[in-house]
Design a protein around this motif. Structure first.
Motif, short mmCIF file in Angstrom:
data_model
loop_
_atom_site.label_atom_id
_atom_site.label_comp_id
_atom_site.label_asym_id
_atom_site.label_seq_id
_atom_site.Cartn_x
_atom_site.Cartn_y
_atom_site.Cartn_z
N THR A 193 1.13 -1.20 0.02
CA THR A 193 -0.16 -0.05 0.22
C THR A 193 0.83 1.25 0.08
O THR A 193 1.96 1.18 0.81
CB THR A 193 -0.94 -0.17 1.31
OG1 THR A 193 -1.82 -1.19 1.27
CG2 THR A 193 -1.93 1.22 1.14
N MET B 99 2.34 4.64 0.87
CA MET B 99 2.40 5.51 2.27
C MET B 99 2.97 6.91 2.03
O MET B 99 4.13 6.64 1.56
CB MET B 99 2.62 4.83 3.32
CG MET B 99 1.93 3.39 3.71
SD MET B 99 1.97 3.04 5.28
CE MET B 99 1.57 4.27 6.42
N LYS C 278 6.37 8.71 -2.32
CA LYS C 278 5.44 7.71 -2.22
C LYS C 278 6.16 6.16 -1.56
O LYS C 278 6.98 5.70 -2.48
CB LYS C 278 4.89 7.57 -3.36
CG LYS C 278 3.51 6.45 -3.38
CD LYS C 278 2.69 6.13 -4.41
CE LYS C 278 2.17 7.27 -5.13
NZ LYS C 278 1.25 6.83 -6.39
N ARG D 18 6.40 2.37 0.67
CA ARG D 18 5.41 1.39 0.53
C ARG D 18 4.99 0.70 2.19
O ARG D 18 6.19 0.41 2.83
CB ARG D 18 5.60 0.16 -0.40
CG ARG D 18 5.77 0.77 -1.92
CD ARG D 18 4.05 1.02 -2.23
NE ARG D 18 3.65 1.03 -3.52
CZ ARG D 18 3.86 2.15 -4.40
NH1 ARG D 18 4.14 3.33 -3.57
NH2 ARG D 18 3.68 2.32 -5.44
N GLN D 19 4.16 0.28 2.30
CA GLN D 19 3.57 -0.72 3.60
C GLN D 19 3.42 -2.06 2.92
O GLN D 19 2.57 -2.25 2.28
CB GLN D 19 2.56 -0.09 4.25
CG GLN D 19 2.59 -1.21 5.64
CD GLN D 19 1.09 -0.79 6.19
OE1 GLN D 19 1.16 0.32 7.28
NE2 GLN D 19 0.23 -1.39 6.28
N TYR E 166 4.06 -6.50 9.09
CA TYR E 166 4.21 -5.42 8.06
C TYR E 166 5.70 -5.02 7.95
O TYR E 166 6.29 -5.31 8.99
CB TYR E 166 3.50 -4.27 8.74
CG TYR E 166 2.10 -4.26 9.10
CD1 TYR E 166 1.26 -4.29 7.94
CD2 TYR E 166 1.69 -4.78 10.09
CE1 TYR E 166 -0.29 -4.18 8.30
CE2 TYR E 166 0.27 -4.89 10.31
CZ TYR E 166 -0.78 -4.76 9.38
OH TYR E 166 -2.19 -4.58 9.53
N PHE F 65 8.29 -1.80 6.08
CA PHE F 65 7.91 -0.61 5.34
C PHE F 65 9.09 -0.62 4.52
O PHE F 65 10.20 -0.65 4.85
CB PHE F 65 8.15 0.59 6.70
CG PHE F 65 7.93 1.86 6.00
CD1 PHE F 65 6.79 2.61 5.63
CD2 PHE F 65 9.03 2.61 5.95
CE1 PHE F 65 6.77 3.77 5.09
CE2 PHE F 65 9.05 4.00 5.15
CZ PHE F 65 7.91 4.43 4.95
#
Length: 195
Positions: free
Chosen positions: A45, A47, A57, A59-60, A73, A75
């Motif tokens: 997603t 982030m 931009k 990403r997670q 998760y 990052f």
């Protein structure tokens, strides 16, 4: 508190240090349990990440397993496929993911990771076509596809708040014989329903 001014950057450094020391072992143990599972779902997603003078931009990545239910998760600062390849290095099993190109090299390099399509991601494309057709007052085959997929997936209870999760990654297949027969012969119903 106590009249002492502590710079925000110092407070952030303290949180990062404590997180690294106390939470990293927990996250690594969770990852170890996750990588023992034969089926993993992954999605990334976008982030926002504040950089000097601009926002980038990042990403997670969300890695989820079923037994036990576990989500880990990660990052990263970009969407490069090297991140998922590194995370899943040495693992083998079924990987449920969208059809993004950042997974292609993973499947090429690690043939014991088998790609499993995601109903929710497939549904998005049909939904977009059906929505566009409705603007012209038309009903097209994409409407049937959306309904058909809707019969086979259901939202998981923890992803019902659409204000938080705007995508459809919280949908799972219903384990019915109808779903399994569709997976074995996806053209079966579609070919009989085309008018």
């Amino acid at each position: 508190r106590g009249g002492i001014e502590i710079p925000r950057s110092t407070l952030c450094d303290w949180v990062i240090a404590l997180t690294d020391r106390w939470l990293r072992p927990l996250v690594m143990a969770m990852k170890e349990h996750l990588l023992r599972q034969p089926v993993i779902h992954v999605d990334e997603t976008p982030m926002p990440l504040q950089r000097e003078k601009r926002v980038v931009k990042a990403r997670q990545w969300t890695y989820s397993g079923r037994e036990p239910k576990i989500t880990v998760y990660e990052f990263t600062e970009d969407k490069q496929g090297e991140h998922v390849r590194s995370y899943l290095a040495g693992w083998q099993g079924y990987l449920q993911a969208d059809a993004a190109s950042n997974y292609d090299e993973l499947y090429r390099q690690q043939p014991k990771i088998l790609e499993v399509a995601c109903w929710a991601h497939a549904r998005r494309k049909f939904f977009d076509v059906a929505k566009a057709a409705e603007k012209n007052g038309q009903r097209v085959l994409a409407h049937e596809a959306v309904e058909y997929i809707g019969e086979r997936i259901r939202p998981t209870p923890h992803i019902l708040d659409r204000s938080v999760f705007q995508d459809l990654t919280g949908f799972q297949c219903i384990g019915s014989s109808a779903s399994r027969s569709l997976l074995l012969d996806p053209g079966k119903r579609v070919s009989t329903s085309v008018r």
